[in-house]
Design a protein around this motif. Structure first.
Motif, PDB file in Angstrom:
ATOM      1  N   LEU A  58       0.846  -1.188   0.000  1.00  0.00           N
ATOM      2  CA  LEU A  58       0.000   0.000   0.000  1.00  0.00           C
ATOM      3  C   LEU A  58       0.879   1.235   0.000  1.00  0.00           C
ATOM      4  N   GLY A  59       0.247   2.367  -0.258  1.00  0.00           N
ATOM      5  CA  GLY A  59       1.007   3.611  -0.259  1.00  0.00           C
ATOM      6  C   GLY A  59       0.104   4.815  -0.150  1.00  0.00           C
ATOM      7  N   ALA A  60       0.732   5.972  -0.115  1.00  0.00           N
ATOM      8  CA  ALA A  60       0.026   7.243  -0.059  1.00  0.00           C
ATOM      9  C   ALA A  60       0.819   8.255  -0.872  1.00  0.00           C
ATOM     10  N   VAL A  61       0.116   9.235  -1.403  1.00  0.00           N
ATOM     11  CA  VAL A  61       0.787  10.291  -2.168  1.00  0.00           C
ATOM     12  C   VAL A  61       1.256  11.404  -1.242  1.00  0.00           C
ATOM     13  N   LEU A  62       0.347  11.910  -0.419  1.00  0.00           N
ATOM     14  CA  LEU A  62       0.682  12.962   0.546  1.00  0.00           C
ATOM     15  C   LEU A  62       0.962  12.295   1.886  1.00  0.00           C
ATOM     16  N   LYS A  63       2.232  12.225   2.275  1.00  0.00           N
ATOM     17  CA  LYS A  63       2.571  11.488   3.492  1.00  0.00           C
ATOM     18  C   LYS A  63       3.683  12.189   4.267  1.00  0.00           C
ATOM     19  N   HIS A  64       3.678  11.959   5.569  1.00  0.00           N
ATOM     20  CA  HIS A  64       4.720  12.482   6.444  1.00  0.00           C
ATOM     21  C   HIS A  64       5.965  11.600   6.345  1.00  0.00           C
TER      22      HIS A  64
END
Length: 427
Positions: A58-64
């Motif tokens: 899984l992943g995210a585009v806007l991430k810390h």
């Protein structure tokens, strides 16, 4: 793979949390919070408690920066066996569909028996950082070898350094945002606001009916007070939409993309369980459908190609490899980053000139039956948490074919960076 045959990749279940507009129900939720909720909902729905899966992607585009191990940390927050590994992946808005491709390839090759593909994104909990000058001064202070060196670095600070830096999804190579690029595409293909509004209106009506009919009841887990996607507007009208001003081309007054025919900034997460037929059978699971093939493309948007047109280029290759035509599908799940983007893609396939010049085809791919397009609503209505959309459309496609009993679905997701991810789901 000399002595192995590639195995079919079964779609065994899907789950997401409701997609919510920025700053609403998930205003204080992190990417990990949402991903964990979507995964746990899938675990409960598919009775995976204590199950050790082959992998989770899984992943995210806007991430810390703290989310460097987002997949694994999200897995550890669920009832999956803690020995289940996880890895992060990012391909902008195509992230979770790419994750499904990677997990699918592992299953097909016999490396794992089952895995989960997922995506999560928040526009409410974005990383707010210091500007570049301030960052360099802070790093200089950190690595200073004496108090004098630290003070010397500290004295470089000026009021301008304290202005925060907010993340954006604009293209670094052009300085333009997705909306600006899509407005250029709309002009290139001669789109009117009316035809974009019509597609957006249909998206809301279809999504509202799908919720009313209970289609999403076994695909969505309530989270933080949200029971349903909160962007769906069943009471929207073409008359109201027509009154909205351009969102990205205000100066010329000729812009056709508005807040009504574009996706809103959205928070949410989605996940899909994939497995081999043997693994599914051993657990009494009936496959919803099968992930048959995936194709990725990229276009040179810096030199003038439409930023969000890459799926139009990927599909002809996907069709050719599978000996199919554009009309050989029962449903089309085409991500509506903007209504204009979806329409431009369809018009590109209908254009003999475009198909000849760009794909070298002797005739256009042709038209699709619009009644088969995003039949349960699209991103304009449901929302678009960037990395989660691919898993949403994949689960939707699987359920559509399970209910129908047979058929094919064409999936298409455009992404930032001039890329696109497309897939075929069949039963």
């Amino acid at each position: 793979m000399s002595e192995r045959t590639m195995r079919r990749v079964a779609i065994l279940g899907g789950n997401r949390i409701p997609f919510c507009r920025v700053g609403t129900n998930y205003a204080s939720a992190s990417n990990q919070d949402m991903a964990t909720a979507a995964l746990q909902g899938l675990v409960e729905r598919c009775q995976l408690k204590g199950e050790k899966l082959g992998d989770v992607s899984l992943g995210a585009v806007l991430k810390h920066s703290k989310d460097w191990n987002l997949a694994r940390e999200s897995v550890l927050g669920t009832d999956l066996h803690p020995d289940t590994p996880g890895f992060d992946v990012t391909r902008a808005c195509g992230t979770s569909l790419e994750a499904a491709n990677l997990i699918g390839l592992k299953i097909a090759a016999g490396q794992v028996e089952a895995g989960i593909a997922a995506g999560t994104d928040t526009a409410s909990d974005v990383p707010v950082t210091v500007n570049e000058e301030y960052r360099r001064i802070l790093m200089e202070m950190r690595f200073a070898r004496s108090a004098g060196q630290r003070i010397k670095a500290l004295l470089k600070l000026r009021p301008r350094h304290f202005k925060p830096a907010f993340p954006g999804v604009g293209e670094p190579r052009t300085g333009k945002g997705m909306g600006e690029h899509c407005e250029m595409m709309a002009k290139e293909f001669g789109l009117t606001q009316k035809e974009q509004d019509e597609l957006a209106y249909e998206s809301h009506q279809k999504a509202a009916k799908a919720w009313q009919d209970g289609f999403y009841d076994d695909l969505v887990t309530p989270f933080r007070g949200a029971e349903r996607d909160n962007n769906v507007r069943p009471d929207s009208s073409l008359e109201k939409m027509a009154t909205l001003k351009p969102a990205f081309d205000r100066k010329s007054g000729k812009g056709t993309i508005t807040a009504a025919n574009a996706t809103p900034l959205t928070d949410g997460a989605a996940a899909v369980l994939l497995g081999s037929e043997e693994w599914a059978k051993s657990r009494g699971m009936e496959p919803m459908a099968y992930l048959a093939d995936v194709e990725v493309a990229a276009v040179d948007f810096v030199q003038g190609e439409g930023l969000l047109m890459a799926p139009a280029f990927a599909v002809p290759r996907l069709l050719a490899r599978n000996n199919l035509t554009l009309q050989d599908f029962d449903y089309y799940e085409i991500h509506e980053a903007f209504a204009a983007q979806a329409i431009c893609t369809l018009k590109a396939w209908e254009s003999a000139e475009f198909c000849k010049e760009k794909f070298g085809l002797d005739k256009p791919l042709g038209s699709i039956d619009r009644n088969k397009l995003n039949v349960k609503g699209g991103s304009v209505a449901l929302g678009h948490p960037f990395a989660a959309t691919g898993a949403r459309v994949l689960a939707t496609a699987g359920k559509l074919l399970k209910e129908k009993g047979s058929g094919r679905v064409l999936l298409s997701v455009c992404t930032a960076g001039g890329m696109g991810v497309t897939a075929i789901v069949e039963r």
